[in-house]
Design a protein around this motif. Structure first.
Motif, PDB file in Angstrom:
ATOM      1  N   GLN A  47       0.805  -1.217   0.000  1.00 30.89           N
ATOM      2  CA  GLN A  47       0.000   0.000   0.000  1.00 30.89           C
ATOM      3  C   GLN A  47       0.842   1.271   0.000  1.00 30.89           C
ATOM      4  OE1 GLN A  47      -2.631  -0.378   3.379  1.00 30.89           O
ATOM      5  NE2 GLN A  47      -3.392  -2.357   2.690  1.00 30.89           N
ATOM      6  N   VAL A  48       2.099   1.179   0.437  1.00 29.87           N
ATOM      7  CA  VAL A  48       2.939   2.375   0.542  1.00 29.87           C
ATOM      8  C   VAL A  48       4.204   2.249  -0.299  1.00 29.87           C
ATOM      9  CG1 VAL A  48       2.027   2.944   2.831  1.00 29.87           C
ATOM     10  CG2 VAL A  48       4.082   1.509   2.633  1.00 29.87           C
ATOM     11  N   SER A  49       4.231   1.306  -1.234  1.00 28.73           N
ATOM     12  CA  SER A  49       5.419   1.071  -2.060  1.00 28.73           C
ATOM     13  C   SER A  49       5.103   1.306  -3.524  1.00 28.73           C
ATOM     14  CB  SER A  49       5.934  -0.366  -1.843  1.00 28.73           C
ATOM     15  OG  SER A  49       6.311  -0.556  -0.497  1.00 28.73           O
ATOM     16  N   VAL A  50       6.155   1.472  -4.327  1.00 30.08           N
ATOM     17  CA  VAL A  50       5.935   1.824  -5.732  1.00 30.08           C
ATOM     18  C   VAL A  50       5.588   0.622  -6.594  1.00 30.08           C
ATOM     19  CG1 VAL A  50       7.460   3.826  -5.600  1.00 30.08           C
ATOM     20  CG2 VAL A  50       8.400   1.617  -6.283  1.00 30.08           C
ATOM     21  N   ALA A  51       5.944  -0.588  -6.151  1.00 27.24           N
ATOM     22  CA  ALA A  51       5.687  -1.772  -6.979  1.00 27.24           C
ATOM     23  C   ALA A  51       5.600  -3.001  -6.092  1.00 27.24           C
ATOM     24  CB  ALA A  51       6.798  -1.959  -8.014  1.00 27.24           C
ATOM     25  N   THR A  52       4.909  -4.018  -6.601  1.00 28.30           N
ATOM     26  CA  THR A  52       4.766  -5.292  -5.897  1.00 28.30           C
ATOM     27  C   THR A  52       4.876  -6.432  -6.901  1.00 28.30           C
ATOM     28  OG1 THR A  52       3.330  -4.359  -4.183  1.00 28.30           O
ATOM     29  CG2 THR A  52       3.243  -6.741  -4.489  1.00 28.30           C
ATOM     30  N   THR A  53       5.620  -7.460  -6.538  1.00 28.05           N
ATOM     31  CA  THR A  53       5.618  -8.720  -7.275  1.00 28.05           C
ATOM     32  C   THR A  53       4.876  -9.749  -6.426  1.00 28.05           C
ATOM     33  OG1 THR A  53       7.718  -8.286  -8.409  1.00 28.05           O
ATOM     34  CG2 THR A  53       7.042 -10.587  -8.201  1.00 28.05           C
ATOM     35  N   ILE A  54       3.812 -10.322  -6.974  1.00 27.94           N
ATOM     36  CA  ILE A  54       3.054 -11.355  -6.280  1.00 27.94           C
ATOM     37  C   ILE A  54       3.639 -12.704  -6.667  1.00 27.94           C
ATOM     38  CG2 ILE A  54       0.787 -12.389  -5.891  1.00 27.94           C
ATOM     39  CD1 ILE A  54       0.976  -9.530  -4.879  1.00 27.94           C
ATOM     40  N   SER A  55       4.234 -13.400  -5.682  1.00 25.25           N
ATOM     41  CA  SER A  55       4.891 -14.669  -5.963  1.00 25.25           C
ATOM     42  C   SER A  55       5.118 -15.419  -4.662  1.00 25.25           C
ATOM     43  CB  SER A  55       6.246 -14.421  -6.650  1.00 25.25           C
ATOM     44  OG  SER A  55       6.987 -15.621  -6.773  1.00 25.25           O
ATOM     45  N   ASP A  56       5.166 -16.756  -4.746  1.00 30.54           N
ATOM     46  CA  ASP A  56       5.674 -17.529  -3.624  1.00 30.54           C
ATOM     47  C   ASP A  56       7.154 -17.182  -3.425  1.00 30.54           C
ATOM     48  OD1 ASP A  56       3.378 -18.852  -2.919  1.00 30.54           O
ATOM     49  OD2 ASP A  56       3.728 -20.530  -4.277  1.00 30.54           O
ATOM     50  N   TYR A  57       7.628 -17.399  -2.204  1.00 33.63           N
ATOM     51  CA  TYR A  57       8.992 -17.019  -1.876  1.00 33.63           C
ATOM     52  C   TYR A  57      10.033 -18.004  -2.409  1.00 33.63           C
ATOM     53  CZ  TYR A  57       6.501 -13.891   1.275  1.00 33.63           C
ATOM     54  OH  TYR A  57       5.659 -12.940   1.788  1.00 33.63           O
ATOM     55  N   HIS A  58       9.575 -19.083  -3.040  1.00 37.75           N
ATOM     56  CA  HIS A  58      10.515 -20.050  -3.604  1.00 37.75           C
ATOM     57  C   HIS A  58      10.317 -20.242  -5.100  1.00 37.75           C
ATOM     58  CE1 HIS A  58       6.860 -22.316  -2.452  1.00 37.75           C
ATOM     59  NE2 HIS A  58       7.073 -22.949  -3.595  1.00 37.75           N
ATOM     60  N   GLU A  59       9.441 -19.455  -5.732  1.00 33.49           N
ATOM     61  CA  GLU A  59       9.116 -19.652  -7.144  1.00 33.49           C
ATOM     62  C   GLU A  59      10.144 -18.932  -8.013  1.00 33.49           C
ATOM     63  OE1 GLU A  59       8.030 -19.809 -10.824  1.00 33.49           O
ATOM     64  OE2 GLU A  59       7.590 -17.812  -9.987  1.00 33.49           O
ATOM     65  N   PRO A  60      10.970 -19.648  -8.797  1.00 28.74           N
ATOM     66  CA  PRO A  60      12.118 -19.030  -9.480  1.00 28.74           C
ATOM     67  C   PRO A  60      11.763 -17.891 -10.419  1.00 28.74           C
ATOM     68  CG  PRO A  60      12.327 -21.412  -9.496  1.00 28.74           C
ATOM     69  CD  PRO A  60      10.959 -21.105  -8.976  1.00 28.74           C
ATOM     70  N   ASN A  61      10.699 -18.021 -11.185  1.00 33.11           N
ATOM     71  CA  ASN A  61      10.366 -16.966 -12.147  1.00 33.11           C
ATOM     72  C   ASN A  61       9.983 -15.666 -11.439  1.00 33.11           C
ATOM     73  OD1 ASN A  61      10.878 -18.616 -14.350  1.00 33.11           O
ATOM     74  ND2 ASN A  61       8.758 -19.343 -14.464  1.00 33.11           N
ATOM     75  N   GLY A  62       9.185 -15.787 -10.375  1.00 32.49           N
ATOM     76  CA  GLY A  62       8.810 -14.592  -9.617  1.00 32.49           C
ATOM     77  C   GLY A  62       9.998 -13.949  -8.940  1.00 32.49           C
ATOM     78  N   LEU A  63      10.903 -14.783  -8.420  1.00 34.78           N
ATOM     79  CA  LEU A  63      12.092 -14.250  -7.758  1.00 34.78           C
ATOM     80  C   LEU A  63      12.990 -13.518  -8.749  1.00 34.78           C
ATOM     81  CD1 LEU A  63      13.001 -17.255  -5.420  1.00 34.78           C
ATOM     82  CD2 LEU A  63      11.818 -15.147  -4.795  1.00 34.78           C
ATOM     83  N   ARG A  64      13.150 -14.082  -9.932  1.00 40.45           N
ATOM     84  CA  ARG A  64      13.999 -13.431 -10.935  1.00 40.45           C
ATOM     85  C   ARG A  64      13.380 -12.109 -11.393  1.00 40.45           C
ATOM     86  NH1 ARG A  64      14.700 -19.002 -12.679  1.00 40.45           N
ATOM     87  NH2 ARG A  64      16.863 -19.641 -12.235  1.00 40.45           N
ATOM     88  N   GLU A  65      12.071 -12.093 -11.566  1.00 36.71           N
ATOM     89  CA  GLU A  65      11.390 -10.850 -11.959  1.00 36.71           C
ATOM     90  C   GLU A  65      11.583  -9.779 -10.897  1.00 36.71           C
ATOM     91  OE1 GLU A  65       6.740  -9.357 -12.192  1.00 36.71           O
ATOM     92  OE2 GLU A  65       7.198 -11.429 -12.727  1.00 36.71           O
ATOM     93  N   PHE A  66      11.448 -10.177  -9.649  1.00 37.44           N
ATOM     94  CA  PHE A  66      11.629  -9.252  -8.526  1.00 37.44           C
ATOM     95  C   PHE A  66      13.057  -8.721  -8.485  1.00 37.44           C
ATOM     96  CE2 PHE A  66      12.846  -9.088  -3.921  1.00 37.44           C
ATOM     97  CZ  PHE A  66      12.144  -7.945  -3.568  1.00 37.44           C
TER      98      PHE A  66
END
Length: 387
Positions: A47-66
């Motif tokens: 709510q107070v940040s410029v961007a959010t990545t929605i992902s599990d904390y172990h999911e490689p594609n989401g982690l790389r995007e982040f």
């Protein structure tokens, strides 16, 4: 990326809860942007940040995007994937390091690290099966507390063993295994210290505070703790020793118990902002969240000084969240609401702080009167006798 981080750099925070929210607000004051990695849409930090990545904390594609979208990475709670942090660390700098997270995530690793560094804890034993639990009970004695080694917080994942008859059922009822058995101590009070350490070894520690719990959840923090100077020196020295032994870059909270003889024993360590440090937002020129951001961004650490004494009271669950209108109408109470959509039992919805002139923290009835509608129900307070 060079350090210190320049203005408008992006700090990645793993976890979307209130600690991430308050870290992001502190980062914004210092000219940084925050990008949140979380599994939850509309999280308090998002709510107070410029961007959010929605992902599990172990999911490689989401982690790389982040990782591709940020300049440095930190985390706001321990129950994240250390393996996921390893992947992130291969792509961007992670502060504190994944190795420190691993130590704090596992109670056996944590106790072994502390004792190996010469830091006292309550007696404990690793429990692999029912036979090793029975052996540990014989050595440590009862009553004792049986806990999961991972994923437990706010009283979850533990069982009190009062007698031999409790042993088998407690073992069967706790998971994941292995477990840890922790012995009782002659408890007097719980205290904690929050400190920051920079890459060059610069160090700043806030005053030792006293913590009181209700339903195994932190209820009230008193800053400073009303303790003898000898106890304060022990607490501060232990915290410095832990930070240096970890080679910490970031923020660290050390939770400690004081026994009836005035000896300080470490309960747990948390390498991130901590609930018992929320008072620093209003009572200090630079809060624990600012020191967290400064340490991971490579900025100079200011003194962790307070200009006021303070009482911090958590607002937990529907009943205390329902006091919000009364709290806002009470002069002197400083409100902080976390933006959570649903007030569930045991869920931290916000906190309030009351400031006092430095050196004038009142007694029990003065604290109760100063908190007004937010005053704790003293009859419900915990007395945690074990680590």
């Amino acid at each position: 990326m060079t350090f210190p981080l320049p203005p408008n750099a992006t700090i990645g925070l793993v976890g979307g809860g209130q600690l991430g929210r308050m870290s992001a607000l502190a980062a914004a004051r210092l000219g940084y942007r925050c990008h949140i990695l979380t599994r939850e849409k509309g999280s308090p930090a998002s709510q107070v940040s410029v961007a959010t990545t929605i992902s599990d904390y172990h999911e490689p594609n989401g982690l790389r995007e982040f990782a591709a979208a940020v300049d440095v990475i930190s985390f706001e709670f321990e129950n994240v994937s250390a393996e996921g942090l390893d992947l992130l660390a291969s792509l961007k700098l992670v502060r504190p390091s994944p190795g420190i997270l691993r130590t704090s995530q596992d109670r056996v690793l944590e106790k072994s690290f502390l004792n190996g560094a010469g830091i006292p804890t309550a007696p404990w034993a690793a429990v692999e099966d029912l036979d090793t639990l029975r052996i540990a009970v014989e050595r440590i004695g009862l009553p004792a507390v049986l806990k999961t080694t991972r994923l437990g917080y706010d009283g979850k994942g533990q069982a009190l063993l009062r007698g031999i008859a409790d042993v088998a059922d407690a073992f069967a009822g706790l998971s994941p295994k292995p477990l840890i058995l922790e012995g009782f101590i002659d408890f007097a009070q719980e205290i904690s210290v929050v400190a920051a350490r920079a890459e060059d070894g610069a160090y700043a520690a806030f005053d030792t505070v006293e913590n009181r719990h209700r339903g195994h959840i932190l209820d009230v923090t008193l800053a400073p703790a009303r303790i003898p100077e000898t106890v304060d020196r022990q607490a501060q020295a232990i915290t410095r020793r832990v930070a240096d032994a970890l080679d910490l870059v970031g923020l660290l909270a050390v939770e400690m118990f004081v026994d009836a003889q005035g000896k300080v024993l470490v309960n747990e360590i948390a390498p991130r902002p901590h609930n018992s440090g929320h008072w620093t937002i209003d009572a200090c020129p630079a809060s624990q969240f600012e020191l967290h951001i400064r340490a991971i961004a490579g900025l100079p650490l200011p003194p962790a000084a307070r200009h006021s004494d303070a009482v911090m009271k958590n607002l937990v669950g529907p009943r205390e969240a329902g006091l919000w209108a009364e709290i806002l109408a009470t002069p002197g109470l400083i409100p902080h609401l976390y933006g959570k959509a649903e007030a569930r039992p045991g869920r931290k919805m916000g906190h309030v702080t009351r400031l006092f002139a430095k050196g004038s923290l009142p007694g029990e009835f003065g604290i109760e009167a100063a908190l007004g509608p937010a005053a704790p129900r003293r009859a419900e307070a915990d007395r945690p006798p074990a680590c």
